[in-house]
Write a protein that holds these residues in place. Structure first.
Motif, PDB file in Angstrom:
ATOM      1  N   SER A  89       0.807  -1.221   0.000  1.00 34.81           N
ATOM      2  CA  SER A  89       0.000   0.000   0.000  1.00 34.81           C
ATOM      3  C   SER A  89       0.839   1.269   0.000  1.00 34.81           C
ATOM      4  O   SER A  89       0.287   2.366   0.145  1.00 34.81           O
ATOM      5  CB  SER A  89      -0.937  -0.002   1.211  1.00 34.81           C
ATOM      6  N   LEU A  90       2.160   1.149  -0.185  1.00 44.18           N
ATOM      7  CA  LEU A  90       3.036   2.318  -0.110  1.00 44.18           C
ATOM      8  C   LEU A  90       2.640   3.420  -1.091  1.00 44.18           C
ATOM      9  O   LEU A  90       2.577   4.596  -0.699  1.00 44.18           O
ATOM     10  CB  LEU A  90       4.488   1.897  -0.330  1.00 44.18           C
ATOM     11  N   PRO A  91       2.364   3.123  -2.367  1.00 42.53           N
ATOM     12  CA  PRO A  91       1.971   4.212  -3.281  1.00 42.53           C
ATOM     13  C   PRO A  91       0.739   4.972  -2.792  1.00 42.53           C
ATOM     14  O   PRO A  91       0.684   6.210  -2.873  1.00 42.53           O
ATOM     15  CB  PRO A  91       1.698   3.479  -4.595  1.00 42.53           C
ATOM     16  N   ALA A  92      -0.244   4.251  -2.266  1.00 41.36           N
ATOM     17  CA  ALA A  92      -1.464   4.905  -1.787  1.00 41.36           C
ATOM     18  C   ALA A  92      -1.176   5.741  -0.541  1.00 41.36           C
ATOM     19  O   ALA A  92      -1.727   6.839  -0.372  1.00 41.36           O
ATOM     20  CB  ALA A  92      -2.531   3.854  -1.483  1.00 41.36           C
ATOM     21  N   ILE A  93      -0.328   5.233   0.339  1.00 45.68           N
ATOM     22  CA  ILE A  93       0.025   5.966   1.558  1.00 45.68           C
ATOM     23  C   ILE A  93       0.729   7.270   1.200  1.00 45.68           C
ATOM     24  O   ILE A  93       0.416   8.346   1.733  1.00 45.68           O
ATOM     25  CB  ILE A  93       0.914   5.090   2.468  1.00 45.68           C
ATOM     26  N   VAL A  94       1.708   7.175   0.297  1.00 44.34           N
ATOM     27  CA  VAL A  94       2.455   8.366  -0.109  1.00 44.34           C
ATOM     28  C   VAL A  94       1.527   9.379  -0.780  1.00 44.34           C
ATOM     29  O   VAL A  94       1.575  10.591  -0.506  1.00 44.34           O
ATOM     30  CB  VAL A  94       3.608   7.973  -1.056  1.00 44.34           C
ATOM     31  N   ALA A  95       0.634   8.913  -1.644  1.00 44.54           N
ATOM     32  CA  ALA A  95      -0.299   9.815  -2.322  1.00 44.54           C
ATOM     33  C   ALA A  95      -1.177  10.554  -1.311  1.00 44.54           C
ATOM     34  O   ALA A  95      -1.430  11.762  -1.449  1.00 44.54           O
ATOM     35  CB  ALA A  95      -1.158   9.023  -3.308  1.00 44.54           C
ATOM     36  N   ARG A  96      -1.612   9.821  -0.284  1.00 43.04           N
ATOM     37  CA  ARG A  96      -2.472  10.447   0.737  1.00 43.04           C
ATOM     38  C   ARG A  96      -1.707  11.487   1.546  1.00 43.04           C
ATOM     39  O   ARG A  96      -2.223  12.589   1.823  1.00 43.04           O
ATOM     40  CB  ARG A  96      -3.050   9.374   1.644  1.00 43.04           C
ATOM     41  N   LEU A  97      -0.476  11.179   1.922  1.00 46.12           N
ATOM     42  CA  LEU A  97       0.326  12.138   2.687  1.00 46.12           C
ATOM     43  C   LEU A  97       0.611  13.390   1.862  1.00 46.12           C
ATOM     44  O   LEU A  97       0.548  14.516   2.370  1.00 46.12           O
ATOM     45  CB  LEU A  97       1.631  11.483   3.151  1.00 46.12           C
ATOM     46  N   LEU A  98       0.933  13.207   0.586  1.00 42.92           N
ATOM     47  CA  LEU A  98       1.164  14.358  -0.288  1.00 42.92           C
ATOM     48  C   LEU A  98      -0.112  15.187  -0.439  1.00 42.92           C
ATOM     49  O   LEU A  98      -0.088  16.430  -0.416  1.00 42.92           O
ATOM     50  CB  LEU A  98       1.653  13.884  -1.658  1.00 42.92           C
ATOM     51  N   GLN A  99      -1.213  14.515  -0.572  1.00 45.52           N
ATOM     52  CA  GLN A  99      -2.504  15.194  -0.705  1.00 45.52           C
ATOM     53  C   GLN A  99      -2.817  16.036   0.533  1.00 45.52           C
ATOM     54  O   GLN A  99      -3.397  17.131   0.429  1.00 45.52           O
ATOM     55  CB  GLN A  99      -3.600  14.156  -0.931  1.00 45.52           C
ATOM     56  N   GLU A 100      -2.401  15.529   1.692  1.00 47.42           N
ATOM     57  CA  GLU A 100      -2.692  16.227   2.953  1.00 47.42           C
ATOM     58  C   GLU A 100      -1.633  17.268   3.294  1.00 47.42           C
ATOM     59  O   GLU A 100      -1.688  17.873   4.373  1.00 47.42           O
ATOM     60  CB  GLU A 100      -2.819  15.217   4.101  1.00 47.42           C
ATOM     61  N   GLY A 101      -0.659  17.463   2.407  1.00 42.36           N
ATOM     62  CA  GLY A 101       0.272  18.577   2.600  1.00 42.36           C
ATOM     63  C   GLY A 101       1.648  18.226   3.100  1.00 42.36           C
ATOM     64  O   GLY A 101       2.458  19.127   3.386  1.00 42.36           O
ATOM     65  N   ALA A 102       1.984  16.954   3.228  1.00 38.90           N
ATOM     66  CA  ALA A 102       3.348  16.592   3.633  1.00 38.90           C
ATOM     67  C   ALA A 102       4.325  16.985   2.536  1.00 38.90           C
ATOM     68  O   ALA A 102       4.039  16.783   1.344  1.00 38.90           O
ATOM     69  CB  ALA A 102       3.442  15.095   3.916  1.00 38.90           C
ATOM     70  N   PRO A 103       5.487  17.567   2.863  1.00 35.28           N
ATOM     71  CA  PRO A 103       6.445  18.011   1.846  1.00 35.28           C
ATOM     72  C   PRO A 103       6.951  16.852   0.996  1.00 35.28           C
ATOM     73  O   PRO A 103       7.304  15.789   1.512  1.00 35.28           O
ATOM     74  CB  PRO A 103       7.583  18.627   2.671  1.00 35.28           C
TER      75      PRO A 103
END
Length: 512
Positions: free
Chosen positions: A182-196
């Motif tokens: 699930s790493l791609p989905a996790i990263v996409a969600r963090l980026l979506q929520e504003g993580a640098p």
């Protein structure tokens, strides 16, 4: 509950067997039944008593050998029979390990239980990769989440990804367990929520093992890097500025034997002298004691020799085991080491000499370099004229070079067997065999002719093990062991220059 049984939920730690807690080891050593997960290192099973029931219940990344309800039923059944039951779980038993659910089941059934915490992979694996989860200058908080959580009561994602992204922005550390797929989905969600996007990030697989691998990148680049590296579970991912420490703090993967899986075939009570320095140098050591040392049931010949110990000019010891079993019998008979007066004492090499010193006895003679029977024969020839009697306490089966050579020189020689070497039953080394079958090995060490012979017998009786070790390399402690091993068809890739444990370790480091 009637029956007096008890269940222990024991954390096995992240993989390195040295990270098992003392309490965990103590419980395993008296277990009647062990139910273990795929993430628990199988070598830990060999701490259990002979005859303990060992049940593999699987549970790894979507592969469950047994449903949770059945696991709990087995725990209850054996506990009601009065058994000491161990539920061995990777990492810590209650950190995303369903240990709390199992404890609740036991409580509901009024079955006594105890939870033995384990070293969590969330903390151990990062630092084995050179990454501290907190750092005064880089991170003051750490959050641990699972990579495949169940939907919440409302059917939505129960993890607050927006809060986690804010934490990363505030220089917090996020550790994701079991999230490789699930790493791609996790990263996409963090980026979506504003993580640098340039947040340092790392994924580590098989953490704390010799085959540990890590991929370093950023929040944005990590999924592609992980896919290119073709990493496989078990995996752990770290997001946060602490990841940038990996180069300076890379203490584990920089060790000279890191990445090497080495099998030690010495007897169980003697394996540590070789296993410990290999582990210190970074190797993953699998202790596979193919032989055991037993005293002979009839000690009368040895006692008879001891009655006239003063008549011997020399007592020659050809192994530490010979020293140990001779002196145990001597102390049982006389109770005072000072009664060993008259003969001078000789040792075949430094290890045997050290065993004498451990009993506060001097070693009057040992070969300078050739630590085998030929070397001891040569040393004694230079040291003493050939007159009088010599006692040689040794194994039941051994080479006859030394006594034959002494007799040819004119000595009167009494050879007395004080111990025997027997093969270890396969069920007593089941965990080590499983560990080898799971991940293979790079080296097998052979420290005597008897270990070589018994190892070959084990291979012949276990075709699966033979197949897994088809490409393994063999390391020998000296020429006699090499000759025996090659006679059984084991090609020796490296031989110690000096026939000592230290020499064998040095040879492995040089060859690796």
């Amino acid at each position: 509950m009637e029956g007096g049984g008890k269940v222990y939920l024991v954390g096995a730690g992240p993989g390195d067997p040295g990270l098992l807690t003392l309490r965990g080891r103590e419980i395993l050593q008296r277990a009647d039944v062990i139910l273990y997960d795929a993430l628990a290192n199988p070598v830990l099973l060999d701490f259990a008593p002979a005859g303990a029931v060992k049940i593999h219940v699987g549970k790894r990344a979507g592969q469950h050998l047994m449903p949770q309800s059945e696991i709990q039923a087995i725990l209850g059944r054996y506990a009601r029979e009065g058994k000491t039951v161990v539920r061995l779980k990777g990492g810590d038993p209650v950190l995303f390990g369903r240990g709390a659910e199992e404890a609740e089941f036991l409580a509901d059934q009024e079955i006594p239980f105890e939870i033995v915490p384990g070293v969590p992979s969330a903390f151990a694996v990062p630092i084995y990769s050179g990454i501290p989860v907190t750092h005064r200058e880089l991170a003051s908080s750490v959050t641990i989440v699972t990579g495949h959580s169940r939907p919440g009561p409302d059917g939505g994602d129960p993890i607050d990804w927006a809060g986690l992204a804010r934490s990363i922005c505030k220089r917090g550390t996020l550790v994701v367990l079991m999230g490789l797929k699930s790493l791609p989905a996790i990263v996409a969600r963090l980026l979506q929520e504003g993580a640098p996007a340039d947040t340092p990030a790392a994924t580590v697989v098989s953490g704390t093992y010799a085959h540990q691998r890590r991929v370093i990148g950023t929040l944005e680049s990590l999924p592609q890097l992980v896919a290119e590296a073709e990493l496989q579970p078990p995996a752990l991912t770290i997001f946060g500025h602490v990841v940038q420490s990996w180069g300076r703090l890379d203490w584990f993967q920089s060790k000279p034997l890191f990445g090497r899986r080495i099998v030690v075939t010495r007897p169980k009570d003697q394996a540590a002298s070789l296993a410990a320095p290999l582990r210190e140098l970074g190797a993953e050591v699998i202790e596979l004691p193919v032989i055991a040392i037993h005293p002979l049931p009839d000690a009368e010949p040895l006692r008879a020799a001891m009655e006239h110990i003063a008549q011997y000019r020399w007592v020659l010891f050809t192994s530490p085991n010979g020293v140990r079993h001779f002196l145990r019998t001597f102390l049982d008979r006389w109770g005072d080491i000072r009664r060993l007066q008259g003969p001078r004492l000789a040792a075949i090499g430094p290890g045997t000499a050290a065993e004498l010193v451990a009993y506060h006895l001097p070693c009057d003679l040992q070969p300078e370099t050739t630590y085998q029977q030929e070397g001891l024969l040569e040393a004694l020839t230079r040291e003493s004229d050939a007159s009088g009697s010599i006692l040689i306490p040794r194994a039941r089966e051994a080479r006859t070079v030394l006594p034959d050579g002494l007799r040819e020189l004119g000595w009167t020689v009494d050879v007395v067997a004080v111990y025997e070497t027997v093969g270890t039953p396969p069920e007593e080394i089941e965990g080590a065999i499983q560990a080898i079958q799971r991940n293979g090995a790079d080296w097998v060490t052979l420290t005597s002719s008897s270990t070589a012979e018994r190892f070959v017998q084990l291979l012949q009786s276990n075709k699966g093990l033979m197949q897994v070790l088809g490409g393994v390399r063999y390391a020998s402690i000296g020429p006699i062991t090499t000759k025996t091993a090659e006679g059984f068809g084991l090609p020796i890739a490296v031989e110690a220059k000096s026939s000592t444990i230290e020499g064998l370790v040095e040879a492995l480091v040089k060859e690796s």
